[in-house]
Design a protein around this motif. Structure first.
Motif, PDB file in Angstrom:
ATOM      1  N   ASN A  39       5.994   7.216  -2.956  1.00  0.00           N
ATOM      2  CA  ASN A  39       7.026   7.673  -2.020  1.00  0.00           C
ATOM      3  C   ASN A  39       7.516   9.046  -2.443  1.00  0.00           C
ATOM      4  O   ASN A  39       7.796   9.266  -3.616  1.00  0.00           O
ATOM      5  N   GLY A  40       7.602   9.939  -1.464  1.00  0.00           N
ATOM      6  CA  GLY A  40       8.138  11.265  -1.763  1.00  0.00           C
ATOM      7  C   GLY A  40       7.117  12.243  -2.308  1.00  0.00           C
ATOM      8  O   GLY A  40       7.459  13.388  -2.630  1.00  0.00           O
ATOM      9  N   ALA A  41       5.848  11.837  -2.418  1.00  0.00           N
ATOM     10  CA  ALA A  41       4.814  12.728  -2.958  1.00  0.00           C
ATOM     11  C   ALA A  41       4.544  13.913  -2.025  1.00  0.00           C
ATOM     12  O   ALA A  41       4.064  14.957  -2.461  1.00  0.00           O
ATOM     13  N   GLY A  42       4.840  13.732  -0.743  1.00  0.00           N
ATOM     14  CA  GLY A  42       4.655  14.834   0.205  1.00  0.00           C
ATOM     15  C   GLY A  42       3.594  14.562   1.271  1.00  0.00           C
ATOM     16  O   GLY A  42       3.200  15.473   2.007  1.00  0.00           O
ATOM     17  N   LYS A  43       3.178  13.316   1.392  1.00  0.00           N
ATOM     18  CA  LYS A  43       2.076  12.971   2.310  1.00  0.00           C
ATOM     19  C   LYS A  43       2.462  13.223   3.776  1.00  0.00           C
ATOM     20  O   LYS A  43       1.718  13.849   4.525  1.00  0.00           O
ATOM     21  N   SER A  44       3.628  12.709   4.180  1.00  0.00           N
ATOM     22  CA  SER A  44       4.060  12.927   5.570  1.00  0.00           C
ATOM     23  C   SER A  44       4.336  14.407   5.818  1.00  0.00           C
ATOM     24  O   SER A  44       4.042  14.926   6.903  1.00  0.00           O
ATOM     25  N   THR A  45       4.893  15.064   4.821  1.00  0.00           N
ATOM     26  CA  THR A  45       5.159  16.499   4.955  1.00  0.00           C
ATOM     27  C   THR A  45       3.856  17.250   5.206  1.00  0.00           C
ATOM     28  O   THR A  45       3.801  18.181   6.022  1.00  0.00           O
ATOM     29  N   GLU A 164       0.543   6.216   7.798  1.00  0.00           N
ATOM     30  CA  GLU A 164       0.893   4.847   7.390  1.00  0.00           C
ATOM     31  C   GLU A 164       0.796   3.849   8.538  1.00  0.00           C
ATOM     32  O   GLU A 164       1.774   3.174   8.862  1.00  0.00           O
ATOM     33  N   GLN A 196      -0.291   3.815   2.139  1.00  0.00           N
ATOM     34  CA  GLN A 196       0.382   3.334   0.913  1.00  0.00           C
ATOM     35  C   GLN A 196      -0.478   2.318   0.169  1.00  0.00           C
ATOM     36  O   GLN A 196      -0.410   2.223  -1.048  1.00  0.00           O
TER      37      GLN A 196
HETATM   38  P1  ATP Z   1       6.927   8.389   1.978  1.00  0.00           P
HETATM   39  O1  ATP Z   1       5.831   7.478   1.625  1.00  0.00           O
HETATM   40  O2  ATP Z   1       8.250   7.979   1.438  1.00  0.00           O
HETATM   41  O3  ATP Z   1       6.957   8.796   3.434  1.00  0.00           O
HETATM   42  P2  ATP Z   1       5.741  10.966   1.448  1.00  0.00           P
HETATM   43  O4  ATP Z   1       4.705  11.123   0.386  1.00  0.00           O
HETATM   44  O5  ATP Z   1       5.285  10.941   2.837  1.00  0.00           O
HETATM   45  O6  ATP Z   1       6.602   9.707   1.117  1.00  0.00           O
HETATM   46  P3  ATP Z   1       7.480  13.057   2.289  1.00  0.00           P
HETATM   47  O7  ATP Z   1       8.185  12.234   3.301  1.00  0.00           O
HETATM   48  O8  ATP Z   1       6.496  14.061   2.743  1.00  0.00           O
HETATM   49  O9  ATP Z   1       6.777  12.117   1.207  1.00  0.00           O
HETATM   50  O10 ATP Z   1       8.585  13.762   1.381  1.00  0.00           O
HETATM   51  C1  ATP Z   1       8.254  14.730   0.381  1.00  0.00           C
HETATM   52  C2  ATP Z   1       9.534  15.275  -0.208  1.00  0.00           C
HETATM   53  O11 ATP Z   1      10.224  16.044   0.762  1.00  0.00           O
HETATM   54  C3  ATP Z   1      10.507  14.201  -0.695  1.00  0.00           C
HETATM   55  O12 ATP Z   1      11.122  14.645  -1.883  1.00  0.00           O
HETATM   56  C4  ATP Z   1      11.503  14.109   0.429  1.00  0.00           C
HETATM   57  O13 ATP Z   1      12.773  13.722  -0.055  1.00  0.00           O
HETATM   58  C5  ATP Z   1      11.541  15.536   0.967  1.00  0.00           C
HETATM   59  N1  ATP Z   1      11.830  15.578   2.393  1.00  0.00           N
HETATM   60  C6  ATP Z   1      11.158  14.948   3.380  1.00  0.00           C
HETATM   61  N2  ATP Z   1      11.684  15.222   4.587  1.00  0.00           N
HETATM   62  C7  ATP Z   1      12.735  16.040   4.370  1.00  0.00           C
HETATM   63  C8  ATP Z   1      13.694  16.699   5.201  1.00  0.00           C
HETATM   64  N3  ATP Z   1      13.677  16.542   6.521  1.00  0.00           N
HETATM   65  N4  ATP Z   1      14.629  17.461   4.598  1.00  0.00           N
HETATM   66  C9  ATP Z   1      14.661  17.623   3.264  1.00  0.00           C
HETATM   67  N5  ATP Z   1      13.787  17.058   2.415  1.00  0.00           N
HETATM   68  C10 ATP Z   1      12.828  16.277   2.950  1.00  0.00           C
END
Ligand code: ATP
Length: 238
Positions: A39-45, A164, A196
């Motif tokens: 979680n939070g690795a940046g995948k969705s970003t 996901e 995941q």
């Molecule tokens: P998850 O499995 O929880 O979705 P993820 O790997 O997809 O995790 P992201 O959602 O891409 O991770 O988040 C990557 C980082 O960017 C995290 O530290 C998150 O807190 C931060 N982040 C995500 N969206 C935002 C936003 N809208 N504003 C600020 N920070 C954000």
């Protein structure tokens, strides 16, 4: 071979917070790659950056070698990149069919042609035919996910991004959904899936990318990567 879609030193920020630090990921026509990480690795970003939802420079994302980073989302769809977003984002208050027809109409407007039709989608997920008149909020989570995938396919994508798609679904439904991926790939569609469930990611993809704190920490063939390599890349250390 030119990748269908590739990213090059992709960097993403939310204000002062840097979420991605130079991510290089590529996928070829008909290939499926999986993106795993805590979680939070940046995948969705990463997926959102490709879809033009975060500011990136043109060179950071290439489609058939052409720089397209930062292109607005609707233009990305027009170019042949579609996303099955986290949380599905269907039009509630509308039937299954009406949700899907929005995508058909949009593809018509965009002049996108391809192999997907409502009929073919009904063969892929027969429940969508049975529930054609049902409002989407009255469907199960798995059925909603099928609508979301169907909507993306009806935009006739060359590259499909899946965020996901197994989240919160029962194992039987997950198997049913993942069983559809080979047919999608047979169409030549490239798939980047964020997943995941590491076992699922490994079995459903050709190559695996593991991310940790905004960086890719492991890349390799899904069939040969070991659990030890994944654990090290997932949690850091070596
Ligand atoms: P998850 O499995 O929880 O979705 P993820 O790997 O997809 O995790 P992201 O959602 O891409 O991770 O988040 C990557 C980082 O960017 C995290 O530290 C998150 O807190 C931060 N982040 C995500 N969206 C935002 C936003 N809208 N504003 C600020 N920070 C954000």
């Amino acid at each position: 071979m030119t990748a269908a879609l590739s990213t090059h030193g992709l960097v993403a920020r939310y204000g002062d917070f840097q979420a991605l630090y130079g991510v290089d990921i590529d996928v070829a026509e008909g290939e499926a790659v999986a993106l795993i990480g805590a979680n939070g690795a940046g995948k969705s970003t990463f997926l959102r950056s490709i879809m033009g939802l975060l500011p990136v420079t043109p060179d950071m994302v290439r489609l058939d070698g052409k720089p397209i980073g930062g292109t607005p989302t609707d233009r990305m769809v027009q170019n042949g990149v579609a996303i099955v977003p986290e949380g599905r984002r269907l039009f509630t208050g509308m039937s299954v069919d009406d949700n899907l027809r929005v995508a058909v109409d949009q593809a018509d407007r965009f002049g996108r042609k391809g192999g997907w039709s409502l009929e073919r989608l009904h063969r892929l997920f027969p429940i969508l035919k049975d529930k054609a008149r049902t409002q989407v909020q009255n469907l199960s989570g798995g059925q909603q996910q099928m609508v979301s995938i169907g909507r993306a396919l009806l935009s006739q994508p060359r590259v499909l991004l899946c965020d996901e798609i197994s989240l919160g679904l029962a194992p039987k439904v997950i198997r049913e959904i993942y069983a559809a991926l080979p047919e999608i790939r047979a169409q030549g569609t490239a798939i980047i899936m964020v997943e995941q469930d590491v076992g699922l990611a490994q079995s459903a993809s050709d190559r695996l990318f593991c991310m940790l704190e905004g960086r890719v920490t492991l890349t390799g063939a899904s069939a040969t990567i070991t659990r030890e390599q994944i654990a090290a890349a997932y949690f850091g250390g070596s």
